[in-house]
Write an enzyme that holds these catalytic residues in place. Structure first.
Site, short mmCIF file in Angstrom:
data_model
loop_
_atom_site.label_atom_id
_atom_site.label_comp_id
_atom_site.label_asym_id
_atom_site.label_seq_id
_atom_site.Cartn_x
_atom_site.Cartn_y
_atom_site.Cartn_z
N THR A 160 46.81 47.82 40.86
CA THR A 160 47.27 48.21 39.51
C THR A 160 47.36 46.99 38.58
O THR A 160 47.66 47.15 37.41
CB THR A 160 48.66 48.86 39.60
OG1 THR A 160 49.52 47.95 40.31
CG2 THR A 160 48.62 50.19 40.31
N ARG A 169 45.80 28.66 49.87
CA ARG A 169 44.68 27.82 49.40
C ARG A 169 44.61 26.46 50.06
O ARG A 169 43.52 25.96 50.33
CB ARG A 169 44.76 27.64 47.88
CG ARG A 169 44.46 28.92 47.12
CD ARG A 169 44.50 28.67 45.63
NE ARG A 169 44.48 29.93 44.91
CZ ARG A 169 45.08 30.15 43.75
NH1 ARG A 169 45.78 29.17 43.17
NH2 ARG A 169 45.00 31.30 43.16
N CYS A 201 42.22 30.14 38.90
CA CYS A 201 41.21 30.48 37.87
C CYS A 201 40.71 29.25 37.11
O CYS A 201 39.50 29.12 36.86
CB CYS A 201 41.79 31.51 36.90
SG CYS A 201 43.52 31.23 36.47
N GLN A 224 44.75 28.18 28.38
CA GLN A 224 44.70 29.32 29.29
C GLN A 224 45.28 30.59 28.67
O GLN A 224 46.38 30.58 28.11
CB GLN A 224 45.43 28.98 30.59
CG GLN A 224 44.79 27.83 31.34
CD GLN A 224 45.46 27.45 32.66
OE1 GLN A 224 45.62 26.28 32.95
NE2 GLN A 224 45.86 28.44 33.45
N SER A 236 46.48 36.54 30.09
CA SER A 236 46.17 37.41 31.23
C SER A 236 46.25 36.66 32.55
O SER A 236 46.39 37.27 33.61
CB SER A 236 44.79 38.06 31.08
OG SER A 236 43.81 37.06 30.95
N GLY A 237 46.19 35.33 32.50
CA GLY A 237 46.39 34.52 33.72
C GLY A 237 47.80 34.67 34.26
O GLY A 237 48.06 34.33 35.41
N LYS A 281 47.51 22.05 41.25
CA LYS A 281 46.49 22.89 41.90
C LYS A 281 45.10 22.45 41.48
O LYS A 281 44.18 22.39 42.31
CB LYS A 281 46.67 24.36 41.48
CG LYS A 281 47.85 25.08 42.09
CD LYS A 281 47.90 26.51 41.51
CE LYS A 281 49.28 27.10 41.55
NZ LYS A 281 49.44 28.26 40.65
N ARG A 339 49.26 27.08 28.01
CA ARG A 339 49.11 28.52 27.75
C ARG A 339 48.91 28.71 26.25
O ARG A 339 49.63 28.11 25.44
CB ARG A 339 50.38 29.24 28.21
CG ARG A 339 50.25 30.74 28.19
CD ARG A 339 49.38 31.30 29.28
NE ARG A 339 49.98 31.17 30.61
CZ ARG A 339 49.28 31.34 31.73
NH1 ARG A 339 47.99 31.62 31.71
NH2 ARG A 339 49.89 31.21 32.91
N HIS A 388 39.78 31.63 29.65
CA HIS A 388 40.36 30.29 29.68
C HIS A 388 39.32 29.30 29.12
O HIS A 388 38.13 29.39 29.46
CB HIS A 388 40.66 29.84 31.12
CG HIS A 388 41.84 30.53 31.74
ND1 HIS A 388 42.60 31.49 31.12
CD2 HIS A 388 42.39 30.35 32.98
CE1 HIS A 388 43.56 31.89 31.94
NE2 HIS A 388 43.46 31.22 33.08
N1 LIG Z 1 45.24 36.68 36.30
C1 LIG Z 1 44.46 35.68 36.69
O1 LIG Z 1 43.68 35.08 35.91
C2 LIG Z 1 44.47 35.24 38.12
C3 LIG Z 1 43.45 34.45 38.57
C4 LIG Z 1 43.44 34.04 39.89
C5 LIG Z 1 44.47 34.43 40.71
N2 LIG Z 1 45.49 35.19 40.25
C6 LIG Z 1 46.57 35.55 41.16
O2 LIG Z 1 46.46 36.92 41.51
C7 LIG Z 1 47.76 37.48 41.69
C8 LIG Z 1 47.93 38.71 40.81
O3 LIG Z 1 47.67 38.40 39.47
P1 LIG Z 1 47.55 39.54 38.37
O4 LIG Z 1 47.18 38.82 37.14
O5 LIG Z 1 46.71 40.68 38.82
O6 LIG Z 1 49.09 40.05 38.28
P2 LIG Z 1 49.65 41.44 37.74
O7 LIG Z 1 48.81 41.97 36.65
O8 LIG Z 1 51.09 41.18 37.46
O9 LIG Z 1 49.52 42.44 38.99
C9 LIG Z 1 50.26 42.25 40.18
C10 LIG Z 1 49.81 43.27 41.21
O10 LIG Z 1 50.51 43.01 42.43
C11 LIG Z 1 51.18 44.20 42.84
N3 LIG Z 1 52.43 43.88 43.51
C12 LIG Z 1 53.47 43.15 43.03
N4 LIG Z 1 54.47 43.12 43.95
C13 LIG Z 1 54.05 43.88 45.00
C14 LIG Z 1 54.64 44.24 46.25
N5 LIG Z 1 55.86 43.84 46.59
N6 LIG Z 1 53.91 45.01 47.08
C15 LIG Z 1 52.68 45.45 46.74
N7 LIG Z 1 52.07 45.13 45.58
C16 LIG Z 1 52.76 44.36 44.72
C17 LIG Z 1 51.45 44.95 41.54
O11 LIG Z 1 51.69 46.31 41.85
P3 LIG Z 1 52.72 47.19 40.98
O12 LIG Z 1 51.98 47.58 39.73
O13 LIG Z 1 52.99 48.34 41.89
O14 LIG Z 1 53.93 46.34 40.71
C18 LIG Z 1 50.13 44.71 40.82
O15 LIG Z 1 49.15 45.58 41.32
C19 LIG Z 1 48.75 36.34 41.39
O16 LIG Z 1 49.10 35.74 42.62
C20 LIG Z 1 47.94 35.40 40.56
O17 LIG Z 1 48.38 34.08 40.66
C21 LIG Z 1 45.51 35.62 38.97
#
Ligand SMILES: NC(=O)c1ccc[n+]([C@@H]2O[C@H](COP(=O)([O-])OP(=O)(O)OC[C@H]3O[C@@H](n4cnc5c(N)ncnc54)[C@H](OP(=O)(O)O)[C@@H]3O)[C@@H](O)[C@H]2O)c1
Length: 338
Positions: free
Chosen positions: A11, A100, A131, A158, A161-162, A215, A236, A243
């Site tokens: 989600t 990582r 990212c 950045q 959305s990050g 990182k 940010r 980015h």
């Molecule tokens: N955004 C980027 O550019 C980017 C790039 C590389 C890596 N990342 C990494 O990817 C991860 C997610 O980023 P995002 O941007 O997608 O964040 P996000 O939009 O906040 O989404 C977080 C996701 O994790 C789920 N989640 C949170 N707590 C959970 C739990 N206890 N059990 C199961 N699912 C859970 C959420 O589900 P619910 O909706 O049910 O809460 C949601 O699906 C982070 O670690 C981030 O550092 C992000």
């Protein structure tokens, strides 16, 4: 043959983009399973144009029979559930920061170090880099192969959305509040992000760098070359997706802007747009939804020996997260999984 694929964090910003990317690239799937937290049980997410998936609870899900897990639920949640999925026999491609720097977990950018995937069996986990690191190393790799980079100075711009879907909501809500004269509320970011920039991403470390800056340094060494020195300033900015990075390199070999442009033009995953004229460069809003790492503003840095400066932009949810993870899955399917 198709694979059973689970998307953890389905989600979220990254999870939704993973589902789109799997479908866009026709990844061979027999079944796709969407997982998130308990609060999202039953919520619907799209897979491609026609399929709707009902979200299931990660905590209660049994990974037996799943071939590949693409995981992005945040570092603390991955720390628990990625090893659990690997123990059940799946290969996990983990987007969070948790694994990582684990020496037994490969950290992979397919255009840079695809050979590193080979060691995935130690833990059954492959890490997707940060990212900002991903787009930078895609651009650095061809330059390093030809001119041997010694030092990198990078400043990032950045997008929100990050910081996940909460970061995007905060930029939208603050912008709206300012226009209608409501109070500006902040939760996802430490300062107001609308009409502002914030030189602080992730937590502060003892030496004054932020963890995001750390990182970029350690991940570049692990992926590209431990001898490369990287100093980063991560900022940010009020942009929704994409980015940008201002990158300055010092090389061992002499380098000209024309040579660098030619090398980058022939590099996998890189698109050069560098016309030295109005609109002859790329900005983040133009690349949202695109796959490449775009390079513009290539010029020699006359203040050091063998120096070059350039501007680098990419969609952080696409190459910075989902696309890179799906490319890893494609290599796994092609070369490693039966
Ligand atoms: N955004 C980027 O550019 C980017 C790039 C590389 C890596 N990342 C990494 O990817 C991860 C997610 O980023 P995002 O941007 O997608 O964040 P996000 O939009 O906040 O989404 C977080 C996701 O994790 C789920 N989640 C949170 N707590 C959970 C739990 N206890 N059990 C199961 N699912 C859970 C959420 O589900 P619910 O909706 O049910 O809460 C949601 O699906 C982070 O670690 C981030 O550092 C992000």
């Amino acid at each position: 043959m198709g694979y059973t694929v689970a998307v953890v964090g389905a989600t979220g910003n990254v999870g939704r983009e993973i589902l789109t990317t799997l479908a866009d690239r026709n990844f061979p799937v027999d079944e796709v399973i969407a997982l998130a937290s308990e609060k999202s049980i039953g919520q619907e997410v799209s897979f491609g144009e026609d399929d709707i998936l009902k979200v299931q609870d990660l905590a209660k899900f049994d990974f037996k029979g799943v071939d590949i897990v693409l995981s992005s639920p945040g570092a603390k949640v991955s720390a628990i559930h990625s090893p659990r999925a690997a123990a059940a026999g799946a290969v996990v491609i983990d987007n969070t920061s948790h694994f990582r720097m684990d020496p037994d977990v490969p950290l992979v950018v397919p255009e840079v170090n695809p050979q590193a995937i080979a060691s995935y069996e130690k833990k059954g986990i492959i890490a997707n880099p940060n990212c900002s690191t991903i787009q930078m190393v895609v651009a650095l790799k061809p330059l390093h192969d030809r001119f041997k980079i010694r030092r990198v100075v990078v400043s990032t711009y950045q997008s929100v959305s990050g910081a996940g879907k909460d970061g995007m909501d905060e930029l939208f809500n603050q912008t709206r509040a300012i226009y209608v004269n409501d109070p500006v509320e902040k939760q996802a970011f430490t300062k107001q992000i609308a009409f502002n920039v914030i030189p602080h991403i992730d937590v502060f470390m003892d030496d004054g760098y932020t963890k995001e800056e750390w990182k970029m340094n350690v991940e570049t060494k692990k992926i590209l070359d431990p001898k490369i020195k990287v100093t980063a300033t991560c900022v940010r900015v009020p942009v929704f997706i994409g980015h940008a990075e201002s990158i300055n390199i010092e090389c061992e070999e002499p380098i000209t802007a024309d040579e660098a442009r030619e090398v980058l033009r022939n590099a996998p995953g890189v698109t050069v747009i560098d016309h030295r004229a109005n609109e002859g460069y790329v900005s983040p809003v133009e690349v949202a939804g695109d796959d490449p790492v775009f390079v513009s503003r290539i010029r020699e840095d006359y203040t050091v020996d063998n120096g070059l400066s350039f501007w680098c932009v990419s969609d952080n949810l696409r190459k910075g997260a989902a696309l890179n993870a799906v490319q890893i899955a494609e290599l796994l399917a092609q070369d490693y999984l039966k």
